[in-house]
Design an enzyme around this catalytic site. Structure first.
Site, mmCIF file in Angstrom:
data_model
loop_
_atom_site.group_PDB
_atom_site.id
_atom_site.type_symbol
_atom_site.label_atom_id
_atom_site.label_comp_id
_atom_site.label_asym_id
_atom_site.label_seq_id
_atom_site.Cartn_x
_atom_site.Cartn_y
_atom_site.Cartn_z
ATOM 1 N N ARG A 134 0.909 -1.162 0.036
ATOM 2 C CA ARG A 134 -0.020 -0.064 -0.172
ATOM 3 C C ARG A 134 1.188 1.054 0.040
ATOM 4 N NH1 ARG A 134 -0.818 1.460 5.941
ATOM 5 N NH2 ARG A 134 0.621 -0.114 7.229
ATOM 6 N N ILE A 152 3.089 4.348 -0.636
ATOM 7 C CA ILE A 152 4.093 4.877 -1.561
ATOM 8 C C ILE A 152 4.806 3.685 -2.126
ATOM 9 C CG2 ILE A 152 6.603 5.629 -1.475
ATOM 10 C CD1 ILE A 152 5.526 7.931 0.668
ATOM 11 N N SER A 190 12.564 11.108 4.800
ATOM 12 C CA SER A 190 11.341 12.058 5.183
ATOM 13 C C SER A 190 11.869 13.344 5.269
ATOM 14 C CB SER A 190 10.543 11.579 6.190
ATOM 15 O OG SER A 190 10.058 12.459 6.756
ATOM 16 N N ALA A 203 9.520 0.270 3.478
ATOM 17 C CA ALA A 203 8.737 -0.155 4.677
ATOM 18 C C ALA A 203 9.116 0.952 5.951
ATOM 19 C CB ALA A 203 8.995 -1.394 5.113
ATOM 20 N N TYR A 218 10.717 9.804 15.276
ATOM 21 C CA TYR A 218 10.435 9.405 13.944
ATOM 22 C C TYR A 218 11.453 10.379 13.092
ATOM 23 C CZ TYR A 218 8.402 9.321 9.173
ATOM 24 O OH TYR A 218 8.176 8.960 7.812
HETATM 25 P P1 NAP Z 1 1.750 3.739 4.899
HETATM 26 O O1 NAP Z 1 0.958 3.956 4.011
HETATM 27 O O2 NAP Z 1 1.572 3.671 6.190
HETATM 28 O O3 NAP Z 1 2.483 1.910 4.572
HETATM 29 C C1 NAP Z 1 3.539 1.672 5.036
HETATM 30 C C2 NAP Z 1 4.284 0.544 4.489
HETATM 31 O O4 NAP Z 1 5.255 0.001 5.349
HETATM 32 C C3 NAP Z 1 3.148 -0.633 4.398
HETATM 33 O O5 NAP Z 1 3.053 -1.035 2.940
HETATM 34 C C4 NAP Z 1 3.450 -1.475 5.580
HETATM 35 O O6 NAP Z 1 3.441 -2.856 5.322
HETATM 36 C C5 NAP Z 1 4.991 -1.442 5.564
HETATM 37 N N1 NAP Z 1 5.680 -2.103 6.745
HETATM 38 C C6 NAP Z 1 5.654 -1.407 7.963
HETATM 39 N N2 NAP Z 1 6.259 -2.290 8.721
HETATM 40 C C7 NAP Z 1 6.854 -3.064 8.150
HETATM 41 C C8 NAP Z 1 7.790 -4.230 8.597
HETATM 42 N N3 NAP Z 1 8.046 -4.499 9.636
HETATM 43 N N4 NAP Z 1 7.886 -5.152 7.396
HETATM 44 C C9 NAP Z 1 7.558 -5.011 6.092
HETATM 45 N N5 NAP Z 1 6.863 -3.923 5.829
HETATM 46 C C10 NAP Z 1 6.464 -3.118 6.866
HETATM 47 O O7 NAP Z 1 2.890 4.622 4.494
HETATM 48 P P2 NAP Z 1 3.476 5.512 3.488
HETATM 49 O O8 NAP Z 1 3.182 6.783 3.450
HETATM 50 O O9 NAP Z 1 3.427 4.765 2.379
HETATM 51 O O10 NAP Z 1 5.112 5.196 3.890
HETATM 52 C C11 NAP Z 1 6.068 4.827 3.126
HETATM 53 C C12 NAP Z 1 7.484 5.161 3.434
HETATM 54 O O11 NAP Z 1 7.490 6.480 3.254
HETATM 55 C C13 NAP Z 1 7.952 5.073 4.922
HETATM 56 O O12 NAP Z 1 9.214 4.841 5.105
HETATM 57 C C14 NAP Z 1 7.475 6.365 5.636
HETATM 58 O O13 NAP Z 1 8.134 6.795 6.630
HETATM 59 C C15 NAP Z 1 7.837 7.216 4.308
HETATM 60 N N6 NAP Z 1 7.379 8.648 4.276
HETATM 61 C C16 NAP Z 1 6.000 8.782 4.075
HETATM 62 C C17 NAP Z 1 5.601 10.176 4.207
HETATM 63 C C18 NAP Z 1 3.887 10.554 4.153
HETATM 64 O O14 NAP Z 1 3.514 11.656 4.180
HETATM 65 N N7 NAP Z 1 3.089 9.375 3.592
HETATM 66 C C19 NAP Z 1 6.290 11.286 4.137
HETATM 67 C C20 NAP Z 1 7.550 10.866 4.215
HETATM 68 C C21 NAP Z 1 8.282 9.774 4.313
HETATM 69 P P3 NAP Z 1 1.822 -3.958 5.628
HETATM 70 O O15 NAP Z 1 0.737 -2.924 5.204
HETATM 71 O O16 NAP Z 1 1.981 -4.959 4.901
HETATM 72 O O17 NAP Z 1 2.104 -4.021 7.180
#
Ligand code: NAP
Length: 220
Positions: free
Chosen positions: A10, A12, A120, A69, A133
């Site tokens: 799901r 990014i 991030s 992740a 974080y």
């Molecule tokens: P998200 O929708 O909450 O998705 C998080 C993803 O990480 C999910 O696919 C989840 O897998 C996976 N995950 C979490 N723990 C895990 C583990 N122990 N082993 C394997 N997979 C794991 O978040 P997102 O926004 O797409 O974030 C993706 C990345 O971008 C992260 O590193 C986040 O810190 C970074 N980021 C996000 C933002 C933002 O505004 N959204 C901004 C800056 C950076 P499952 O669903 O299968 O558990």
């Protein structure tokens, strides 16, 4: 060309897997709970080195690793419990270390490979009430810069894509109208926009040690 995207079920990670899949790559989509739509699914908790070792024994050699992740953690610094901090660092930092550790040996012997870490904006500028974080993502930035130097003699590039506020589950608990007030482009970014940045880095052989910020002008 083989690419492994972690957390690809799901958000990014899903958009990154979709981008590489549509561009003809052989995509392995790591997940923990959310079954991926694009590429070949491979389950592993990236924070568990034994599960990561098993995942790599099943996938074999890869050309590109996208360490995506991640989990978040909000609250006042002094109110966060140690177990929560450990979980955060185990996923965001050690998850990245674990996958990189098993991806690198074949890249070094082939003298070819790309590692792209999702950092991030908070790791660059710091966020109040997301201190741990922010620290975990700053660690990823330091890791990227140092490893880029260490493996450059093997023609392996290591870079970060550093998103601002992107419209995924991670920010779903916040009011969008509030979030966009701080963003000059006046909207949240999309996972597809981040995926394009990841793909751009993956396609270039002369960018390394770089932090590519994709944040709609949010910089303070
Ligand atoms: P998200 O929708 O909450 O998705 C998080 C993803 O990480 C999910 O696919 C989840 O897998 C996976 N995950 C979490 N723990 C895990 C583990 N122990 N082993 C394997 N997979 C794991 O978040 P997102 O926004 O797409 O974030 C993706 C990345 O971008 C992260 O590193 C986040 O810190 C970074 N980021 C996000 C933002 C933002 O505004 N959204 C901004 C800056 C950076 P499952 O669903 O299968 O558990």
């Amino acid at each position: 060309m083989k690419v492994l995207v972690t957390g690809a079920g799901r958000g990014i990670g899903k958009a990154v897997a979709e981008k590489f899949y549509n561009c003809g790559y052989e995509v392995y989509s790591n997940y923990l709970n959310t079954f991926p739509v694009f590429g070949k699914p491979i389950k592993a908790d990236v924070s568990d080195i034994l599960q990561v070792e098993k995942m790599f024994s099943e996938i074999g050699e890869i050309d590109i690793l996208v360490n995506n992740a991640g989990v978040t953690l909000s609250g006042l610094f002094q109110n966060i419990q140690n177990e929560e901090i450990l979980r955060l660092f185990n996923v965001n930092v050690f998850g990245t270390f674990n996958c990189t550790k098993f991806a690198l040996p074949s890249m070094i012997s082939k003298k070819k490979g790309k590692i792209i870490n999702i950092a991030s904006i908070w790791g660059e500028i710091g966020a109040s009430c997301e201190v741990h974080y922010s620290a975990s993502k700053a660690a990823i930035i330091g890791f990227t810069k140092a490893l880029a130097k260490e493996v450059a003699p093997s023609d392996i590039t290591v870079n970060c894509v550093s998103p601002g506020v992107i419209d995924t589950d991670m920010v779903a608990c916040y009011e969008k109208s509030e979030l966009k007030k701080d963003i000059p482009l006046n909207r949240l970014g999309t996972p597809k926009e981040v995926a394009k940045a990841v793909y751009f880095i993956a396609e270039n052989d002369y960018i390394t040690g770089h932090i590519l910020s994709i944040n709609g002008g949010f910089w303070r």
